[in-house]
Enzyme design. Structure first.
Site, PDB file in Angstrom:
ATOM      1  N   LYS A   1       0.820  -1.222   0.000  1.00  0.00           N
ATOM      2  CA  LYS A   1       0.000   0.000   0.000  1.00  0.00           C
ATOM      3  C   LYS A   1       0.852   1.270   0.000  1.00  0.00           C
ATOM      4  O   LYS A   1       0.614   2.188  -0.777  1.00  0.00           O
ATOM      5  CB  LYS A   1      -0.925   0.010   1.235  1.00  0.00           C
ATOM      6  CG  LYS A   1      -1.926  -1.117   1.247  1.00  0.00           C
ATOM      7  CD  LYS A   1      -2.794  -1.093   2.494  1.00  0.00           C
ATOM      8  CE  LYS A   1      -2.040  -1.365   3.775  1.00  0.00           C
ATOM      9  NZ  LYS A   1      -1.476  -2.739   3.869  1.00  0.00           N
ATOM     10  N   THR A   2       1.845   1.282   0.891  1.00  0.00           N
ATOM     11  CA  THR A   2       2.666   2.479   1.010  1.00  0.00           C
ATOM     12  C   THR A   2       3.581   2.642  -0.200  1.00  0.00           C
ATOM     13  O   THR A   2       3.778   3.763  -0.694  1.00  0.00           O
ATOM     14  CB  THR A   2       3.470   2.438   2.328  1.00  0.00           C
ATOM     15  OG1 THR A   2       2.537   2.272   3.401  1.00  0.00           O
ATOM     16  CG2 THR A   2       4.261   3.704   2.546  1.00  0.00           C
TER      17      THR A   2
ATOM     18  N   HIS B   1      -2.733  -1.779  10.621  1.00  0.00           N
ATOM     19  CA  HIS B   1      -4.080  -2.302  10.399  1.00  0.00           C
ATOM     20  C   HIS B   1      -5.133  -1.567  11.240  1.00  0.00           C
ATOM     21  O   HIS B   1      -6.163  -1.142  10.729  1.00  0.00           O
ATOM     22  CB  HIS B   1      -4.091  -3.802  10.732  1.00  0.00           C
ATOM     23  CG  HIS B   1      -5.440  -4.421  10.709  1.00  0.00           C
ATOM     24  ND1 HIS B   1      -6.255  -4.390   9.591  1.00  0.00           N
ATOM     25  CD2 HIS B   1      -6.135  -5.079  11.668  1.00  0.00           C
ATOM     26  CE1 HIS B   1      -7.383  -5.027   9.867  1.00  0.00           C
ATOM     27  NE2 HIS B   1      -7.340  -5.447  11.108  1.00  0.00           N
TER      28      HIS B   1
HETATM   29  P1  GDP Z   1       2.102  -2.056   3.145  1.00  0.00           P
HETATM   30  O1  GDP Z   1       2.276  -2.661   4.510  1.00  0.00           O
HETATM   31  O2  GDP Z   1       0.891  -2.610   2.462  1.00  0.00           O
HETATM   32  O3  GDP Z   1       2.131  -0.571   3.152  1.00  0.00           O
HETATM   33  O4  GDP Z   1       3.337  -2.583   2.258  1.00  0.00           O
HETATM   34  P2  GDP Z   1       4.683  -1.814   1.854  1.00  0.00           P
HETATM   35  O5  GDP Z   1       4.421  -0.811   0.804  1.00  0.00           O
HETATM   36  O6  GDP Z   1       5.374  -1.368   3.086  1.00  0.00           O
HETATM   37  O7  GDP Z   1       5.493  -3.003   1.164  1.00  0.00           O
HETATM   38  C1  GDP Z   1       5.851  -4.162   1.881  1.00  0.00           C
HETATM   39  C2  GDP Z   1       7.090  -4.799   1.245  1.00  0.00           C
HETATM   40  O8  GDP Z   1       6.765  -5.268  -0.063  1.00  0.00           O
HETATM   41  C3  GDP Z   1       8.243  -3.841   1.085  1.00  0.00           C
HETATM   42  O9  GDP Z   1       9.426  -4.509   1.380  1.00  0.00           O
HETATM   43  C4  GDP Z   1       8.187  -3.467  -0.388  1.00  0.00           C
HETATM   44  O10 GDP Z   1       9.450  -3.121  -0.922  1.00  0.00           O
HETATM   45  C5  GDP Z   1       7.671  -4.737  -1.009  1.00  0.00           C
HETATM   46  N1  GDP Z   1       6.939  -4.471  -2.266  1.00  0.00           N
HETATM   47  C6  GDP Z   1       5.972  -3.557  -2.448  1.00  0.00           C
HETATM   48  N2  GDP Z   1       5.533  -3.585  -3.720  1.00  0.00           N
HETATM   49  C7  GDP Z   1       6.255  -4.533  -4.358  1.00  0.00           C
HETATM   50  C8  GDP Z   1       6.256  -5.038  -5.686  1.00  0.00           C
HETATM   51  O11 GDP Z   1       5.524  -4.610  -6.561  1.00  0.00           O
HETATM   52  N3  GDP Z   1       7.132  -6.038  -5.957  1.00  0.00           N
HETATM   53  C9  GDP Z   1       7.972  -6.542  -5.028  1.00  0.00           C
HETATM   54  N4  GDP Z   1       8.789  -7.506  -5.409  1.00  0.00           N
HETATM   55  N5  GDP Z   1       7.993  -6.102  -3.773  1.00  0.00           N
HETATM   56  C10 GDP Z   1       7.138  -5.111  -3.418  1.00  0.00           C
HETATM   57 MG    MG Z   2       2.160   0.749   4.759  1.00  0.00          MG
END
Ligand code: GDP
Ligand code: MG
Length: 395
Positions: A24-25, A84
């Site tokens: 998401k981020t 969350h």
């Molecule tokens: P959130 O908790 O949903 O906000 O997730 P984050 O944006 O913090 O991402 C979680 C992890 O997934 C991080 O280590 C990102 O670098 C990784 N990540 C996010 N998008 C992608 C993607 O499109 N491909 C890959 N391989 N890793 C991703």
């Molecule tokens: Mg996040």
């Protein structure tokens, strides 16, 4: 020439929702990166979004990051929360209602518990349109994508969304953030996402078109003229001469607008967002109570029973230490009023644990001009123990 001409640029509130670590981020940051290249955003780095500042709303602390970006069509305000429970609290108590949500699901995991919880809550609080962003397409086999889509469409159907027409965008937030222009999952996925937002989400009808709704903060008797009722117009445009109703505390009094003042100046019209003092025909001081609403005639119904989604603050959030029982009566605080309210847990829940969310049935002591989407808090003395949002009015 008292009339103000307000040029309103089309505007839309969106937010990212979905399971932790699904991206998401990263996506939020990637959108700003790609739109910044077109001069339509300021790039906001990942870390800046992830260290979202705390907001205090009705005694509740929420970490939320707000970023903005534009397309050729309009401007977007976008919300992302780090945790969350921040998502849950923001959806229930947040200041701006999402016009649409971008549900992010990582192709590596498929839908997970928080994907389902956020989607269910979005539906409950009236987010009518969803866009699914299938993330991390850079590291899965293409066959997996079909399965993820199939299962997501089943989930959308289950929660009452238009599962057939909900658009899916496949991409990689990480590639897009890194500026990849080679892969179809790189920056190209952000272009597709922006086009999808522009096309699938209609610009919401803004408050000015709705019948006027004025919650009253206070009232002042004016010798020989009647009672001036004061509040901030929440929706619509109020005009001199218009028929109106004063509603609340089981009462419903027909009247008409005879005079209005904004910033101590007489006006013949005022609009949502403005603080106004109103004179209405035949209204006496004793009839007006803080918490009543002055609304366009017959535009509002009175209710004392409703359904709501409610979040019980955890002990760490200075909420209750103990669970709530199935039936519980306490003071409910809304924008301008407070009142004793009985809360019954729905869906066969026996207790509600601190730090958890539930659907509740509320019964107020008196009938009020309630609206779907109204946020409230529950307090034990001076301690805020819960926040809620009305999801349905009951007869
Ligand atoms: P959130 O908790 O949903 O906000 O997730 P984050 O944006 O913090 O991402 C979680 C992890 O997934 C991080 O280590 C990102 O670098 C990784 N990540 C996010 N998008 C992608 C993607 O499109 N491909 C890959 N391989 N890793 C991703
Ligand atoms: Mg996040």
């Amino acid at each position: 020439s008292k009339k103000k001409v307000v040029v309103q640029k089309d505007h839309c509130n969106v937010g990212t929702i979905g399971h932790i670590d699904h991206g998401k981020t990263t996506l939020t940051s990637a959108i700003t990166a790609v739109q910044a290249k077109k001069g339509k955003a300021t790039f906001v780095p990942f870390d800046k979004i992830d260290q979202a500042p705390q907001e205090r709303l009705r005694g509740i602390t929420i970490n939320t990051a707000h970023v903005g970006y534009s397309t050729d069509k309009r401007h977007y305000a976008h919300t992302d929360c780090p945790g969350h429970m921040d998502f849950i609290k923001n959806m229930i108590a947040g200041t701006s209602q999402m016009d649409a949500a971008i549900v992010i699901v990582a192709a590596t995991d498929g839908q997970m518990p928080q994907t389902r919880e956020h989607l269910m809550l979005a539906k409950q609080i009236g987010v009518e349109k969803i866009i699914v962003f299938v993330n991390k397409c850079d590291i899965v086999d293409p066959e997996v994508l079909e399965l993820v889509e199939l299962e997501m469409r089943e989930l959308l159907d289950k929660y009452g969304y238009d599962s057939e027409n909900t658009p899916f965008v496949f991409g990689s937030a990480l590639l897009a953030l890194k500026g990849d222009t080679e892969s179809e999952y790189g920056e190209a996925c952000i272009h597709r996402l922006m086009d999808t937002l522009d096309e699938y989400i209609e610009t919401p009808q803004r408050d000015l078109k709705a019948p006027f709704f004025l919650p009253l903060d206070s009232s002042v008797p004016v010798p020989n003229r009647g009672t001036v009722m004061i509040g901030t117009l929440k929706r619509g445009v109020m005009k001199k001469g218009q028929e109106a109703e004063l509603l609340g505390f089981d009462k419903r009094i027909k009247t008409a607008i005879t005079g209005m003042q904004v910033f101590r100046k007489d006006v013949t019209e005022c609009q949502a967002g403005e603080n106004v003092g109103v004179l209405a025909r035949g209204i006496k001081k004793e009839q007006v109570e803080k918490g009543m609403v002055l609304a366009a005639y017959k535009s509002v119904t009175l209710h004392n029973r409703f359904e709501a989604t409610m979040y019980l603050l955890s002990e760490e959030e200075h909420g209750r230490k103990k669970a709530l029982p199935r039936c519980y009566t306490q003071m409910l605080y809304s924008d301008t009023w407070s009142m004793s309210c009985r809360l019954d847990l729905l869906e066969d829940m026996q207790i509600l644990m601190p730090g958890e969310r539930a659907s509740v049935h509320g019964t107020l002591l008196f009938e009020m001009a309630l609206t779907v989407g109204l946020s409230f808090s529950i307090r034990e003395g001076v301690t805020t123990i819960a926040t809620g949002k009305i999801t349905k009015l009951l007869p």
